[in-house]
Design a protein around this motif. Structure first.
Motif, PDB file in Angstrom:
ATOM      1  N   ARG A   1      60.889  35.638  24.683  1.00 38.46           N
ATOM      2  CA  ARG A   1      60.658  35.671  22.969  1.00 38.46           C
ATOM      3  C   ARG A   1      61.377  36.422  22.331  1.00 38.46           C
ATOM      4  NH1 ARG A   1      55.240  33.394  22.975  1.00 38.46           N
ATOM      5  NH2 ARG A   1      55.026  32.676  25.034  1.00 38.46           N
ATOM      6  N   ALA A   2      61.845  36.038  21.210  1.00 36.18           N
ATOM      7  CA  ALA A   2      62.555  37.014  20.294  1.00 36.18           C
ATOM      8  C   ALA A   2      62.006  37.168  18.920  1.00 36.18           C
ATOM      9  CB  ALA A   2      63.893  36.386  20.148  1.00 36.18           C
TER      10      ALA A   2
ATOM     11  N   ASN B   1      50.248  36.814  20.969  1.00 35.47           N
ATOM     12  CA  ASN B   1      49.629  35.125  21.208  1.00 35.47           C
ATOM     13  C   ASN B   1      50.873  34.399  22.059  1.00 35.47           C
ATOM     14  OD1 ASN B   1      49.399  32.438  20.374  1.00 35.47           O
ATOM     15  ND2 ASN B   1      47.468  33.586  19.879  1.00 35.47           N
ATOM     16  N   GLU B   2      50.418  33.920  23.067  1.00 36.09           N
ATOM     17  CA  GLU B   2      51.024  33.032  23.923  1.00 36.09           C
ATOM     18  C   GLU B   2      51.826  31.840  23.315  1.00 36.09           C
ATOM     19  OE1 GLU B   2      52.406  32.406  27.278  1.00 36.09           O
ATOM     20  OE2 GLU B   2      51.064  34.106  27.266  1.00 36.09           O
ATOM     21  N   ASN B   3      51.509  31.495  21.974  1.00 31.50           N
ATOM     22  CA  ASN B   3      52.134  30.269  21.476  1.00 31.50           C
ATOM     23  C   ASN B   3      53.076  30.894  20.383  1.00 31.50           C
ATOM     24  OD1 ASN B   3      50.806  28.396  22.789  1.00 31.50           O
ATOM     25  ND2 ASN B   3      49.061  28.516  21.439  1.00 31.50           N
ATOM     26  N   TRP B   4      53.128  32.090  20.222  1.00 33.03           N
ATOM     27  CA  TRP B   4      54.091  32.844  19.162  1.00 33.03           C
ATOM     28  C   TRP B   4      55.647  32.507  19.731  1.00 33.03           C
ATOM     29  CZ3 TRP B   4      53.736  38.423  16.885  1.00 33.03           C
ATOM     30  CH2 TRP B   4      54.804  38.399  15.743  1.00 33.03           C
ATOM     31  N   THR B   5      56.346  31.992  18.770  1.00 34.59           N
ATOM     32  CA  THR B   5      57.798  31.869  19.415  1.00 34.59           C
ATOM     33  C   THR B   5      58.406  33.117  18.772  1.00 34.59           C
ATOM     34  OG1 THR B   5      58.716  30.629  17.401  1.00 34.59           O
ATOM     35  CG2 THR B   5      57.649  29.420  19.069  1.00 34.59           C
ATOM     36  N   GLY B   6      57.897  33.944  18.049  1.00 36.41           N
ATOM     37  CA  GLY B   6      58.550  35.045  17.411  1.00 36.41           C
ATOM     38  C   GLY B   6      58.872  34.952  15.963  1.00 36.41           C
TER      39      GLY B   6
ATOM     40  N   ILE C   1      55.338  39.995  22.052  1.00 41.76           N
ATOM     41  CA  ILE C   1      55.074  38.749  21.331  1.00 41.76           C
ATOM     42  C   ILE C   1      54.128  37.705  22.002  1.00 41.76           C
ATOM     43  CG2 ILE C   1      56.293  36.405  20.460  1.00 41.76           C
ATOM     44  CD1 ILE C   1      58.795  38.301  19.846  1.00 41.76           C
ATOM     45  N   PRO C   2      54.443  37.584  23.288  1.00 44.10           N
ATOM     46  CA  PRO C   2      53.420  36.656  24.269  1.00 44.10           C
ATOM     47  C   PRO C   2      52.143  37.525  24.152  1.00 44.10           C
ATOM     48  CG  PRO C   2      55.292  37.373  25.850  1.00 44.10           C
ATOM     49  CD  PRO C   2      55.670  37.908  24.189  1.00 44.10           C
TER      50      PRO C   2
END
Lengths: 202, 183
Positions: free
Chosen positions: A194-195, B144-149, B140-141
């Motif tokens: 993730r970024a 939330n697991e679904n957050w791409t950032g 970030i994960p």
């Protein structure tokens, strides 16, 4: 009549599942990435297929105006310097709507590339057709592709490294590790990260 | 017969929405690590700066209130655009047990030059903290697991009920989402 009803339900199921699986998901590891023909800052059109000798690509969705993208500019240039000659050039794509972000328009992209001495193509995703297919959501957002007979296979998705703020404090260079692994025909050690980034402006 | 199919259709619609309801994850293991909170003192006000271990308890409060947490930055245009909506909620729903927390991701070098002047200029009343943690692939994960950032991002939660939004809101959209938690 009964058959018709069943048919209607089936159509609904297919439609719904189609929406839930493809809506906004983009590529996963192992998917074949689409090629494109996008305008570069020198006015020429660039496609992945132009790179006959490439073994793969470091596709980076990036822009002028996002502070995270700016923080990575020098590192993106360094990646191209290191890996283009080894068969893995950087292909930068600017995905923002330039009506919303005039600071990302073609003139601004040219000026930025000149000022920073970019040696990689810096392409405009005109019409914003390409980034949704990849599933990019922000800048910067990296996709590493490996050229195969089937097409360009997605091998890594995510961040450049694990410290956007300070390149000297980086512990893991995700992109370098991935390309180094591909060069040796090895598994990419970390395939997805993730970024943090700026949402792509539509 | 028609009834039966309607039920199936309704069920399907619910199922298609299920991935929007994010599970709550509380990383208890993280509690062992010492939390880092830095107080930046300014003649006018203090800005609290947290890393993820410091922020984690603030976005997982176990009380009876509805918490609205917005991740933003002064340079993020869509974030700045929606800030007034969060301010409105902070003002209008305070007596309905709603708490707003604005988490700024401005870079530390800009705290004094950009963030603090911005807070003063816009006279922001919601609680504001700064978040400084470079290990993005960890937090970030975890948030939330679904957050791409991508920014902006928002969490609305009450107890174990939690929704995550990686999007910008209109005033109406934000209020509608909040109302789901006020029922």
């Amino acid at each position: 009549m009964k058959t018709l009803r069943i048919l209607a339900v089936m159509v609904l199921v297919v439609t719904l599942s189609a929406f839930t699986t493809t809506d906004g998901d983009g590529y996963k590891i192992g998917d074949i990435a689409t090629d494109f023909s996008l305008e570069n800052i020198d006015g020429k059109m660039v496609s992945l297929s132009d790179y006959k000798d490439a073994k793969g690509f470091i596709v980076i969705f990036t822009c002028n105006t996002c502070p995270y993208a700016v923080a990575y500019e020098d590192r993106i240039e360094a990646l191209n310097k290191k890996y283009a000659s080894q068969g893995y050039p950087v292909i930068a794509i600017m995905p923002n709507n330039t009506d919303v972000k005039p600071g990302d328009n073609m003139e601004a992209m040219k000026a930025r590339a000149k000022a920073k001495g970019f040696t990689f193509p810096y392409l405009m995703d005109k019409g914003q057709k390409i980034y949704p297919q990849y599933g990019a959501t922000k800048t910067p957002h990296v996709y590493i592709l490996e050229k195969t007979k089937k097409g360009n296979v997605v091998k890594y998705i995510g961040a450049i490294d694990d410290n956007y703020k300070d390149s000297s404090a980086v512990n893991t260079k995700y992109v370098e590790d991935a390309v180094d692994a591909l060069k040796k025909n090895k598994e990419v050690p970390v395939k997805e990260t993730r970024a943090i980034g700026c949402s792509i402006k539509v | 017969m028609v009834m039966k199919y309607s039920v199936i259709i309704i069920l399907l619609i619910f199922m298609s929405c299920k991935n929007e309801t994010a599970k709550q994850e509380v990383a208890d293991a993280n509690n062992e690590k010492e939390q880092s909170v830095t107080q930046i003192t300014n003649s006018d006000f203090d800005l609290k700066v947290y890393d993820y271990d410091g922020l984690e308890p603030l976005i997982n409060k176990k009380d009876e209130k509805v918490h609205v947490v917005n991740f933003w930055a002064t340079w993020c245009a869509p974030c700045v655009k929606e800030l007034p909506y969060f301010e409105t909620i902070n003002k209008d729903y305070k007596d309905k047990d709603v708490e707003v927390l604005l988490v700024s991701l401005d870079f530390p070098r800009n705290y004094d030059t950009k963030l603090k002047p911005f807070i003063k200029k816009h006279d922001l009343k919601s609680e504001i903290v700064a978040f400084d943690d470079t290990d993005q692939n960890r937090w970030i994960p975890a948030i939330n697991e679904n957050w791409t950032g991508a920014l902006p991002a928002t969490i609305i939660y009450k107890g174990d009920k939690r929704q995550f939004y990686e999007k910008s809101f209109t005033k109406e959209e934000l209020e509608n989402e909040l109302k789901q938690f006020l029922k």
